[in-house]
Enzyme design. Structure first.
Site, short mmCIF file in Angstrom:
data_model
loop_
_atom_site.label_atom_id
_atom_site.label_comp_id
_atom_site.label_asym_id
_atom_site.label_seq_id
_atom_site.Cartn_x
_atom_site.Cartn_y
_atom_site.Cartn_z
N ASP A 107 -47.23 -8.64 43.47
CA ASP A 107 -47.31 -7.70 44.60
C ASP A 107 -46.53 -6.41 44.37
OD1 ASP A 107 -44.96 -9.21 44.65
OD2 ASP A 107 -44.75 -9.02 46.82
N GLU A 190 -32.61 -14.18 39.44
CA GLU A 190 -32.38 -13.19 38.37
C GLU A 190 -31.02 -13.40 37.74
OE1 GLU A 190 -33.02 -12.44 41.56
OE2 GLU A 190 -34.75 -11.08 41.69
N1 UDP Z 1 -45.02 -16.90 44.75
C1 UDP Z 1 -45.40 -18.17 44.34
N2 UDP Z 1 -45.37 -19.21 45.27
C2 UDP Z 1 -44.96 -19.02 46.57
C3 UDP Z 1 -44.57 -17.72 46.96
C4 UDP Z 1 -44.60 -16.69 46.04
O1 UDP Z 1 -45.77 -18.37 43.19
O2 UDP Z 1 -44.95 -19.99 47.35
C5 UDP Z 1 -45.05 -15.79 43.76
C6 UDP Z 1 -45.65 -14.48 44.30
O3 UDP Z 1 -47.04 -14.41 44.01
C7 UDP Z 1 -44.84 -13.42 43.56
C8 UDP Z 1 -43.48 -14.09 43.34
O4 UDP Z 1 -43.71 -15.50 43.43
O5 UDP Z 1 -45.42 -13.08 42.32
C9 UDP Z 1 -42.43 -13.67 44.37
O6 UDP Z 1 -42.90 -13.97 45.66
P1 UDP Z 1 -42.92 -12.89 46.84
O7 UDP Z 1 -43.54 -11.63 46.34
O8 UDP Z 1 -43.50 -13.52 48.03
O9 UDP Z 1 -41.36 -12.68 47.06
P2 UDP Z 1 -40.57 -11.39 47.54
O10 UDP Z 1 -41.05 -10.23 46.74
O11 UDP Z 1 -40.86 -11.24 48.99
O12 UDP Z 1 -39.15 -11.75 47.24
MN MN Z 2 -42.86 -9.65 46.11
#
Ligand code: UDP
Ligand code: MN
Length: 242
Positions: A107, A190
């Protein structure tokens, strides 16, 4: 010859999955010698994701790595994308010998110049990420060409207070660190991973993006569309989703 750039992308099934991967694939299609590791948090690969990957013409692997139930069923913040990224690391250990890898969530927004920069990584590179926390930016601070600390809205005792999109690692460097792994610890993924690259100190990093003055990746978050019908009942989505 250009060494491969491995892009490790966690993804999971939801209405936004195909749009996100479409956008991201169109960025990667503008970059040379990409090997895209798309890893779904799922027990079975999603057919529409395979079809999308085949259409890109990119070199890719479509892998699965479901989040273990003990984290999935837990209340509160979940370690999103951790099972996927660790699967990506194990693929790299088994299949890659040189080049660089980068954890790129599905995203985010990436400038194609980012990929030119990070493929120069010798050990570990660090660089700014825009739209992180209320500060709007997460970045190493470079003063007179020297690293002096981190700017981040949530330091939380982290040795490496950086975003997932803010670092890249050389494959050879990973091979020298067989115990490197990402912990299932929400908020500390991280930091935990970069600590597991021991011995490695922040001062040893390569600082990219014109000495961390140029933002080439943004932590954009897509608004949840929250469709009211289940995916399999939405006739208009038949072409994209089961
Ligand atoms: N993701 C995943 N399983 C989940 C939620 C998220 O594999 O249950 C993946 C999502 O597609 C993204 C990454 O993990 O590539 C981080 O998730 P997200 O973008 O929702 O987190 P944020 O950016 O809000 O911290
Ligand atoms: Mn994200």
């Amino acid at each position: 010859t250009l060494e491969p750039l491995y892009i490790i992308t966690p993804t999971y099934r939801r209405s936004e999955q195909i749009p996100e991967l479409t956008r991201m694939s169109h960025t990667l299609m503008l970059v040379d010698n990409i090997h895209w590791l798309v890893i779904e948090d799922s027990k079975i690969p999603t057919k529409q994701v395979t079809q999308l990957l085949e259409r890109t013409g990119l070199k890719f692997e479509h892998l699965i790595a479901p989040m273990p139930d003990k984290y999935k069923l837990k209340k509160g913040a979940k370690p999103r994308g951790v099972s996927n990224r660790n699967r990506g690391l194990s693929w790299i250990r088994a299949n890659a010998t040189d080049g660089v890898f980068y954890f790129a969530d599905d995203d985010n927004t990436y400038d194609i110049d980012l990929f030119k920069e990070i493929r120069r990584t010798k050990k570990v590179s660090l660089f700014p990420v825009g739209l992180c926390t209320s500060y709007g930016l997460s970045s190493p601070i470079i003063k007179n060409g020297k690293f002096i600390g981190f700017y981040d809205g949530w330091i939380a005792g982290r040795k490496f207070p950086v975003d997932m999109a803010g670092f890249a690692v050389s494959v050879k460097f990973l091979h020298q660190r067989p115990n490197a792994i990402m912990p299932y610890r929400a908020g500390f993924e991280e930091d935990g991973f970069l600590r597991s690259l021991t011995p490695f100190e922040p001062t040893e990093a390569e600082f990219f993006g014109d000495n961390c003055t140029r933002v080439l990746a943004w932590h954009t978050q897509t608004k949840k569309n929250n469709p009211s019908l289940p995916l399999n009942m939405k006739i208009h989505n038949n072409t994209n989703l089961v």
